[in-house]
Motif scaffolding. Structure first.
Motif, PDB file in Angstrom:
ATOM      1  N   ILE A   7       0.841  -1.197   0.000  1.00 39.85           N
ATOM      2  CA  ILE A   7       0.000   0.000   0.000  1.00 39.85           C
ATOM      3  C   ILE A   7       0.874   1.245   0.000  1.00 39.85           C
ATOM      4  O   ILE A   7       0.639   2.189  -0.761  1.00 39.85           O
ATOM      5  N   LEU A   8       1.906   1.258   0.832  1.00 42.98           N
ATOM      6  CA  LEU A   8       2.818   2.411   0.868  1.00 42.98           C
ATOM      7  C   LEU A   8       3.512   2.610  -0.473  1.00 42.98           C
ATOM      8  O   LEU A   8       3.676   3.741  -0.938  1.00 42.98           O
ATOM      9  N   ALA A   9       3.918   1.514  -1.104  1.00 42.16           N
ATOM     10  CA  ALA A   9       4.620   1.595  -2.393  1.00 42.16           C
ATOM     11  C   ALA A   9       3.736   2.186  -3.488  1.00 42.16           C
ATOM     12  O   ALA A   9       4.241   2.822  -4.425  1.00 42.16           O
ATOM     13  N   GLU A  10       2.439   1.989  -3.382  1.00 45.53           N
ATOM     14  CA  GLU A  10       1.508   2.486  -4.396  1.00 45.53           C
ATOM     15  C   GLU A  10       1.113   3.945  -4.192  1.00 45.53           C
ATOM     16  O   GLU A  10       0.533   4.559  -5.079  1.00 45.53           O
ATOM     17  N   LYS A  11       1.412   4.490  -3.035  1.00 46.43           N
ATOM     18  CA  LYS A  11       1.022   5.873  -2.758  1.00 46.43           C
ATOM     19  C   LYS A  11       1.840   6.820  -3.629  1.00 46.43           C
ATOM     20  O   LYS A  11       3.041   6.650  -3.788  1.00 46.43           O
ATOM     21  N   THR A  12       1.160   7.811  -4.178  1.00 47.51           N
ATOM     22  CA  THR A  12       1.829   8.742  -5.083  1.00 47.51           C
ATOM     23  C   THR A  12       2.126  10.091  -4.434  1.00 47.51           C
ATOM     24  O   THR A  12       2.960  10.836  -4.918  1.00 47.51           O
ATOM     25  N   LYS A  13       1.444  10.393  -3.357  1.00 48.71           N
ATOM     26  CA  LYS A  13       1.673  11.674  -2.686  1.00 48.71           C
ATOM     27  C   LYS A  13       2.906  11.574  -1.798  1.00 48.71           C
ATOM     28  O   LYS A  13       3.117  10.556  -1.139  1.00 48.71           O
ATOM     29  N   PRO A  14       3.708  12.630  -1.775  1.00 46.59           N
ATOM     30  CA  PRO A  14       4.897  12.591  -0.923  1.00 46.59           C
ATOM     31  C   PRO A  14       4.518  12.609   0.552  1.00 46.59           C
ATOM     32  O   PRO A  14       3.470  13.140   0.927  1.00 46.59           O
ATOM     33  N   LEU A  15       5.362  12.027   1.359  1.00 54.56           N
ATOM     34  CA  LEU A  15       5.154  12.040   2.800  1.00 54.56           C
ATOM     35  C   LEU A  15       5.289  13.477   3.287  1.00 54.56           C
ATOM     36  O   LEU A  15       6.245  14.169   2.957  1.00 54.56           O
ATOM     37  N   THR A  16       4.325  13.924   4.051  1.00 56.57           N
ATOM     38  CA  THR A  16       4.317  15.301   4.533  1.00 56.57           C
ATOM     39  C   THR A  16       4.497  15.305   6.041  1.00 56.57           C
ATOM     40  O   THR A  16       3.745  14.669   6.767  1.00 56.57           O
ATOM     41  N   THR A  17       5.520  16.028   6.483  1.00 58.30           N
ATOM     42  CA  THR A  17       5.777  16.167   7.910  1.00 58.30           C
ATOM     43  C   THR A  17       5.903  17.642   8.251  1.00 58.30           C
ATOM     44  O   THR A  17       6.168  18.473   7.380  1.00 58.30           O
ATOM     45  N   VAL A  18       5.693  17.939   9.510  1.00 53.08           N
ATOM     46  CA  VAL A  18       5.897  19.295  10.015  1.00 53.08           C
ATOM     47  C   VAL A  18       6.690  19.201  11.307  1.00 53.08           C
ATOM     48  O   VAL A  18       6.779  18.143  11.927  1.00 53.08           O
ATOM     49  N   SER A  19       7.208  20.338  11.709  1.00 52.82           N
ATOM     50  CA  SER A  19       7.922  20.454  12.979  1.00 52.82           C
ATOM     51  C   SER A  19       6.910  20.827  14.059  1.00 52.82           C
ATOM     52  O   SER A  19       5.918  21.505  13.782  1.00 52.82           O
ATOM     53  N   PRO A  20       7.173  20.452  15.299  1.00 50.39           N
ATOM     54  CA  PRO A  20       6.266  20.864  16.373  1.00 50.39           C
ATOM     55  C   PRO A  20       6.246  22.379  16.562  1.00 50.39           C
ATOM     56  O   PRO A  20       5.300  22.926  17.123  1.00 50.39           O
ATOM     57  N   ASP A  21       7.276  23.057  16.076  1.00 52.30           N
ATOM     58  CA  ASP A  21       7.350  24.505  16.220  1.00 52.30           C
ATOM     59  C   ASP A  21       6.755  25.270  15.036  1.00 52.30           C
ATOM     60  O   ASP A  21       6.756  26.504  15.027  1.00 52.30           O
ATOM     61  N   ASP A  22       6.228  24.543  14.041  1.00 49.79           N
ATOM     62  CA  ASP A  22       5.499  25.188  12.943  1.00 49.79           C
ATOM     63  C   ASP A  22       4.140  25.646  13.453  1.00 49.79           C
ATOM     64  O   ASP A  22       3.594  25.073  14.401  1.00 49.79           O
ATOM     65  N   THR A  23       3.592  26.650  12.796  1.00 51.30           N
ATOM     66  CA  THR A  23       2.255  27.102  13.185  1.00 51.30           C
ATOM     67  C   THR A  23       1.197  26.160  12.615  1.00 51.30           C
ATOM     68  O   THR A  23       1.435  25.462  11.619  1.00 51.30           O
ATOM     69  N   VAL A  24       0.062  26.160  13.244  1.00 44.49           N
ATOM     70  CA  VAL A  24      -1.072  25.391  12.743  1.00 44.49           C
ATOM     71  C   VAL A  24      -1.426  25.867  11.341  1.00 44.49           C
ATOM     72  O   VAL A  24      -1.724  25.058  10.458  1.00 44.49           O
ATOM     73  N   HIS A  25      -1.344  27.159  11.112  1.00 42.71           N
ATOM     74  CA  HIS A  25      -1.645  27.708   9.784  1.00 42.71           C
ATOM     75  C   HIS A  25      -0.745  27.077   8.726  1.00 42.71           C
ATOM     76  O   HIS A  25      -1.218  26.666   7.660  1.00 42.71           O
TER      77      HIS A  25
END
Length: 143
Positions: A7-25
């Motif tokens: 399932i992971l291999a078939e996913k086309t969208k890049p993995l998206t991560t954020v930092s805990p210090d990023d804003t919610v916006h």
């Protein structure tokens, strides 16, 4: 039966991560741009939380907080349940149903992030498996 690794291999969208210090916006902008419902919160290469649309609704909007001022660390879900590639689709669906999750991070044995699966990914895999089984049964019956 498809595996979590497939399932992971078939996913086309890049993995998206954020930092805990990023804003919610910032997190919400990324989620909107990539048409996703959750981001993993990563600090020093390790998963420390998940921020979802539901977190925004329950912890930001309903409390009238300003997304441009609130940090992800203040509203993210910190009790993160995760799965491994060794787990089956049924196990993951059961966990999601039991805990009311729509997204599950996938980690390896060393807790490195491999990706994330959504309930949509798992339902799609389950339906694909069922279609295959039905097709095979129809061929068997008609032969």
């Amino acid at each position: 039966m498809k595996t979590i690794a497939q399932i992971l291999a078939e996913k086309t969208k890049p993995l998206t991560t954020v930092s805990p210090d990023d804003t919610v916006h910032y997190a919400l902008v990324l989620m909107r741009e990539r048409d996703i419902g959750a981001v993993m919160v990563v600090e020093q290469g390790k998963l420390i939380g998940v921020f979802t649309e539901r977190d925004c609704l329950h912890k930001v909007s309903s409390l009238c907080l300003n997304p441009k001022e609130v940090l992800v660390r203040e509203v993210m879900s910190t009790k993160v349940r995760y799965v491994t590639t060794a787990m089956g689709v049924s196990q993951c669906l059961a966990l999601m149903t039991e805990r009311f999750f729509r997204h599950l991070p996938v980690l390896d044995d060393q807790k490195n992030i491999l990706g994330i699966v959504s309930i949509g990914d798992l339902v799609k895999a389950r339906l694909s498996d069922q279609d295959f089984i039905i097709e095979q049964m129809e061929r068997y019956i008609t032969s």
